[in-house]
Scaffold this motif. Structure first.
Motif: not given
Length: 496
Positions: A194-197, A221-222, A224-228, A243-245
């Protein structure tokens, strides 16, 4: 024999210039590491509950970022007295954060285990940032950095035993905490998804909301994905994080690219200067603001020229007028218009924690921000908190019609004409007293900037470029009771 938290006379300093942390602070990769550390902190149930109930990181992330960086600079600086004073301030702040989470489980921001975990996440994320960049820390460097973080933890007043004294014991402690303590908390999810979006436009760029929104929709979204992808695998699996490919490769590439920025000329990427600049109000007399304002005006002229060259409106018609940044929508003087303006003020100013309600943590956050801006010590800080506590009791008595212990936007909007009661007057008077640092009965230009972070624009105040008590109280009451929004007072509590 010196302990791990004492600097040896013949060794590098644990704090200030020459320390390992001092070299990290302005490293662009540290921003990515801080986001990762914050998620790991929020995943701790005690910390997550405290953040959910008390923190302003959702509604006012830029303010929170600035205050965090300023605090870290003080805590890791060379001046021992500054460190002692900042540690005392942080302890007073944390001592006011205790309660129960949504499941009735108690939390306390002074819990020594939780405070140790905050230090652990900062150290481990610093080590991870080097590994992700393809430059693993040398053992000696890692040992030095760990000694610095142990010294930082000790300076907060926490006794030994909550963090391992030796680095080789740290890693089992960290893995055990990840496996046995961390959880899929609401606070961690908010930061990731939520925060970065929804990151609000920084104060300095408030005149470019469309450009900011476009960039945020891509970057949010980028990030968030990098942090995960950077989180420990066992936590990702238990929390059910996707887990995004290719995300891990992208994440490592981001760390490498950020690392290259450290080769820019000295001073270009000083973290504190960048954050301070973004926090400045467009009304500030800082010369950097004038440069950005000039650039903004050129962008506006280029946009106007483009519209002349391409006169056809886009499909869907011409967009309607946008209210000025920091001010309420122009809804007229009707009852409905007043209500809508009151609800907007409720959302932007009063609801500091962003949960949709007004309760004590929101007013405590106001007191905390004002005390931080003015760098208050005791007893002035306690006077300010007490004044806000009295105002909260007055508001609760007058507005909490359903007795649920909090005030909704609807309850607030109905009663907005009668909000300037005695307790709010007292808040204004106490704030004037603590802002008037030299005690001369007026607020001069320097004191004004300390509170508002902007230029002195009081043409109708007393002669001599000062802000009188009567004028300050009148303006503060008008703002806090939602009667009048101003470019001076909006940045005080409504800035992102």
């Amino acid at each position: 024999m010196p302990t791990r938290t004492e600097a040896r006379a013949d060794g590098p300093p644990l704090f200030g210039p020459g320390s390992q942390f001092d070299a990290l602070f302005d490293d662009p990769r540290w921003a990515l590491a801080m986001v990762r550390a914050t998620v790991l902190e929020a995943a701790h149930p005690q910390i997550g509950a405290a953040l959910t109930d008390n923190s302003t990181f959702v509604a006012h992330p830029w303010r929170r970022l600035r205050n965090t960086f300023l605090s870290m600079r003080r805590m890791f600086g060379a001046d021992e007295e500054v460190r002692r004073r900042e540690a005392a301030r942080l302890n007073r702040l944390h001592a006011r954060m205790a309660g129960s989470d949504a499941l009735g489980r108690p939390y306390d921001a002074m819990d020594p285990g939780a405070r140790a975990w905050v230090t652990a996440t900062l150290f481990e994320s610093a080590v991870t940032m080097f590994r992700m960049s393809g430059q693993p820390m040398a053992q000696e460097t890692m040992e030095r950095l760990y000694a610095e973080f142990l010294a930082f933890h000790a300076s907060m007043g926490d006794g030994p035993g909550h963090l391992p004294e030796e680095l080789h014991d740290f890693w089992p402690y960290f893995d055990r905490t990840v496996e046995e303590v961390l959880a899929d908390t609401e606070a961690a999810r908010v930061i990731l998804y939520r925060l970065f979006d929804h990151l609000p436009v920084p104060a300095l760029l408030s005149g470019m909301p469309t450009l900011w929104a476009a960039g945020r929709s891509l970057a949010g979204p980028v990030i968030g994905t990098l942090t995960v992808a950077s989180l420990p695998e066992s936590y990702r699996r238990r929390a059910g994080l996707p887990e995004t490919p290719g995300a891990r490769t992208l994440m490592q590439g981001a760390y490498v690219a950020a690392g290259l920025a450290r080769f820019l000329p000295d001073g270009w990427l000083r973290a504190e200067a960048v954050i301070e600049l973004l926090s400045l109000s467009p009304e500030s007399d800082d010369p950097r603001v004038r440069a950005v304002t000039g650039l903004h005006e050129r962008v506006k002229r280029a946009g106007a020229l483009l519209r002349l060259v391409a006169p056809f409106a886009p499909a869907g018609g011409e967009p309607g007028p946008v209210p000025a940044a920091g001010g309420p929508a122009r809804t007229g003087g009707t009852e409905e218009g007043v209500r809508r303006s009151a609800e907007e003020f409720f959302r932007e100013v009063l609801d500091q924690t962003g949960d949709g309600y007004l309760d004590w943590p929101d007013l405590a956050a106001m007191a905390r921000e004002l005390a931080t801006r003015l760098d208050l010590d005791e007893p002035e800080e306690t006077r300010l908190y007490q004044a806000f506590a009295d105002w909260w009791r007055e508001l609760q008595t007058a507005l909490d019609t359903d007795g649920d212990g909090r005030i909704s936007a609807g309850e607030y909007a109905v009663a907005v004409p009668s909000l300037a009661g005695p307790a709010l007057v007292r808040v204004a008077e106490v704030l004037f007293d603590v802002t008037d640092a030299n005690g001369d009965g007026t607020i001069d230009a320097d004191e004004y900037r300390a509170l508002f972070r902007t230029a002195f624009h009081r043409d109708d105040s007393a002669a001599g470029g000062t802000y009188t008590r009567a004028a300050f109280v009148r303006d503060f009451l008008s703002f806090m009771s939602a009667r009048r929004r101003t470019t001076t007072y909006d940045p005080l509590l409504a800035d992102g």
